[in-house]
Design a protein around this motif. Sequence first.
Motif, short mmCIF file in Angstrom:
data_model
loop_
_atom_site.label_atom_id
_atom_site.label_comp_id
_atom_site.label_asym_id
_atom_site.label_seq_id
_atom_site.Cartn_x
_atom_site.Cartn_y
_atom_site.Cartn_z
N LEU A 104 39.70 43.61 22.90
CA LEU A 104 39.48 44.93 23.47
C LEU A 104 38.10 45.09 24.10
O LEU A 104 37.84 46.09 24.78
N ASP A 105 37.22 44.11 23.90
CA ASP A 105 35.89 44.17 24.51
C ASP A 105 36.01 44.35 26.02
O ASP A 105 36.77 43.64 26.67
N ARG A 106 35.28 45.33 26.55
CA ARG A 106 35.21 45.59 27.99
C ARG A 106 36.59 45.89 28.62
O ARG A 106 36.76 45.72 29.82
N SER A 161 36.59 48.03 31.65
CA SER A 161 36.05 47.41 32.86
C SER A 161 37.06 46.45 33.48
O SER A 161 37.01 46.18 34.68
N ARG A 162 37.96 45.95 32.66
CA ARG A 162 38.93 44.96 33.14
C ARG A 162 40.23 45.57 33.64
O ARG A 162 40.93 44.96 34.43
N PHE A 163 40.56 46.77 33.16
CA PHE A 163 41.84 47.38 33.51
C PHE A 163 41.67 48.86 33.82
O PHE A 163 40.85 49.53 33.20
N PRO A 164 42.48 49.38 34.74
CA PRO A 164 42.42 50.82 35.04
C PRO A 164 43.00 51.66 33.91
O PRO A 164 43.79 51.17 33.09
N ALA A 212 50.07 41.12 28.25
CA ALA A 212 48.73 40.72 28.70
C ALA A 212 48.71 39.24 29.05
O ALA A 212 49.42 38.42 28.45
N LYS A 213 47.86 38.91 30.03
CA LYS A 213 47.70 37.53 30.45
C LYS A 213 47.31 36.67 29.25
O LYS A 213 46.43 37.03 28.48
N GLY A 214 48.01 35.56 29.11
CA GLY A 214 47.77 34.67 27.99
C GLY A 214 48.67 34.94 26.80
O GLY A 214 48.72 34.15 25.87
N PHE A 215 49.39 36.05 26.84
CA PHE A 215 50.27 36.42 25.72
C PHE A 215 51.73 36.49 26.16
O PHE A 215 52.60 36.89 25.40
N LEU A 246 39.05 53.65 23.94
CA LEU A 246 39.21 52.44 24.74
C LEU A 246 38.52 52.56 26.10
O LEU A 246 37.97 51.58 26.61
N MET A 247 38.51 53.76 26.66
CA MET A 247 37.87 53.97 27.97
C MET A 247 36.35 53.87 27.87
O MET A 247 35.68 53.74 28.89
N THR A 248 35.80 53.92 26.66
CA THR A 248 34.35 53.74 26.51
C THR A 248 33.96 52.27 26.45
O THR A 248 32.78 51.93 26.52
N LEU A 249 34.93 51.39 26.32
CA LEU A 249 34.66 49.96 26.16
C LEU A 249 34.50 49.31 27.53
O LEU A 249 35.40 48.68 28.05
N LYS A 250 33.30 49.46 28.11
CA LYS A 250 33.03 48.93 29.45
C LYS A 250 32.04 47.80 29.40
O LYS A 250 31.30 47.63 28.49
#
Length: 90
Positions: free
Chosen positions: A32-34, A37-40, A56-59, A86-90
Amino acid sequence: MGSHATACDHAAAVCVLCHTLRGQGSTVGPALDRIASRFPAAYIHESLLEPGKVLAKGFEALGASPMPPLGLVLKPQELEDVKAFLMTLK
């Protein structure tokens, strides 16, 4: 669950049982890190409500998401708290 700090600590949705954040948790699901920043926001919202819709990619090899649709296990405000956190994880 008024605090964003505990948004992923809900008894029915303990995120760290399957996700990592800041080096802690499990690798069953994506980190969940960032994530904000990775997804809208729309992707994050959809992933919470319909986690099996887009794996998710890789899963992808799992074939299905083991994550429950959080709209079924969380109250509406709890779901909003998780999304806001989750939206704070940038």
